[in-house]
Design a protein around this motif. Sequence first.
Motif, PDB file in Angstrom:
ATOM      1  N   GLY A 154      50.416  33.698 -12.359  1.00  0.00           N
ATOM      2  CA  GLY A 154      49.010  33.364 -11.691  1.00  0.00           C
ATOM      3  C   GLY A 154      48.829  31.770 -12.063  1.00  0.00           C
ATOM      4  N   SER A 155      48.528  31.339 -13.185  1.00  0.00           N
ATOM      5  CA  SER A 155      48.296  30.060 -13.630  1.00  0.00           C
ATOM      6  C   SER A 155      49.175  28.916 -13.030  1.00  0.00           C
ATOM      7  N   ASP A 158      48.985  29.011  -9.312  1.00  0.00           N
ATOM      8  CA  ASP A 158      47.675  28.500  -8.925  1.00  0.00           C
ATOM      9  C   ASP A 158      47.796  26.596  -8.936  1.00  0.00           C
ATOM     10  N   ASP A 200      47.637  37.768  -4.388  1.00  0.00           N
ATOM     11  CA  ASP A 200      46.139  37.709  -4.856  1.00  0.00           C
ATOM     12  C   ASP A 200      45.973  36.047  -4.948  1.00  0.00           C
ATOM     13  N   THR A 201      47.041  35.489  -5.639  1.00  0.00           N
ATOM     14  CA  THR A 201      46.933  33.993  -5.826  1.00  0.00           C
ATOM     15  C   THR A 201      47.052  33.371  -4.540  1.00  0.00           C
ATOM     16  N   GLN A 205      44.299  30.890  -2.513  1.00  0.00           N
ATOM     17  CA  GLN A 205      44.524  29.342  -2.271  1.00  0.00           C
ATOM     18  C   GLN A 205      44.664  29.280  -0.808  1.00  0.00           C
TER      19      GLN A 205
END
Length: 324
Positions: A154-155, A158, A200-201, A205
Motif C-alpha cells: 500500500g504505502s 501510493d 484499492d490503492t 489514486q
Amino acid sequence: MIYGSPPVPTESFGLQFENPIGLAAGMDKKGENVQNWEHLGFGWIEIGGITLHGQDGNPKPRMFRSTKHNALINRMGFNNPGSELMAESLAKQKAKKWASIPVGINLGKSKITPNEEAEQDYAGTMERLWGFADLFVVNVSSPNTPNLRELQSGSELDRILTACNSVNANAAKVTGTSPKPILVKISPDLSDDQLKAVADTAIAQGCAGIVATNTTTARPGEDKVMNQSGGLSGKPLRNRSTEVIHLLYAHTNGNMPIVGVGGISDVESAWEKIGAGASLLQLYSAMVFEGPGVNKAINKGLNGKLKAHGYRCLADAVGHSHRS
Ligand SMILES: Cc1cc2nc3c(=O)[nH]c(=O)nc-3n(C[C@H](O)[C@H](O)[C@H](O)COP(=O)(O)O)c2cc1C
C-alpha cells in the motif's frame, strides 16, 4: 484496417482500439520497432520495461523455453538503455514514422535505485517519455529486480503513484492536453487480500486500470527448464492469471478496466479472460510458440464468439462469466 487482422473494435480509458490484443511488455524492451507491430495484427503495444538509468540486466543465459509446456522462464532484469537514450531513440522514430495504434510504456525501476527512492525512478522515466506514450504501466511486479515486488504494498505503491500522477498532471498542463491513463501491473503471486489492496490503492489514486498479470515465480511443473529461476509465462500461467482477473473484477464491481495477460494463445484462452473481466488483452509467449498468425486467429475467433453469444460488441462481453 490493421494489416491481416479482422477488426474487433473497443474502447478503454478514453482510447480507441481496433482490436483488443496488445503486445505484452518485454518483447520490444528497447522500443525499437514501434511502428511495425501493427503489421503483425496487434491492436496496441506496450514497449519497455524502461528504467531511469540504463542497465545491462542479468547475466546470460536469462531466457529459457519449454516447448513441452509452451512456457518461458525469464530473468532478464530490465536490460534497457535507460530513459534518456530511449527518449532520443523514440524521438528519431517519431520524426520518421510512428505507430497508428495506441502505444503504452512499461515503467520499471533501476536496480541501483533503492526502494525508498523508487518514486523518483518511475516518475523520472515518465517525465522523460511522457510525449511518446498513450498510456503508462507502472510495473511493480517483475520478479527479476531484487525486492521490486515489495513495491506493491500500500504505502510504497501510493508514493509511486502520487509521484507519477504529479508528473502526469504537470505534463498535461504544460502541453495543454489531458493526463494520460496510468495502469498498475500486478503479480499473480500475491494473496487475495494483497491483490485487493493493490486494486484499492490504484482506485484511490485514480489509476485507469490494472494489468493482470506479470510472470509467476511458482512452478506448476517440474523439469530441467522449469527449474530455472525467474518468471514463468505462457500456458502454465493461464489459469492463475484468469483467477486473478476474476477476483479483481468482482472486487471492483467491474468498474476498473483490466488488461488480461498470461497464457493467451488462442480464442478460448482469450475468451476466458474476457469472461473473467478483462477489457483488453496482451500476449508474449504465444508469439514465440504460435508465431504472429496468432493475433489474426484470435480476433477472427472473438468475432465468432461475439456473434454466437449475441453480443453487439466486445465491451458487452466483458465479465460474462460473472453473469452466467
Ligand atoms: C522475456 C520476457 C521479458 C519480460 N519483460 C517484462 C517487462 O519488462 N515488464 C513487464 O511488465 N513484463 C514483462 N514480461 C511479462 C509479460 O509482459 C507478460 O506479463 C507475461 O509474459 C505473461 O504473458 P504471456 O503468458 O502471454 O507471455 C516479460 C516476459 C518475458 C517472457
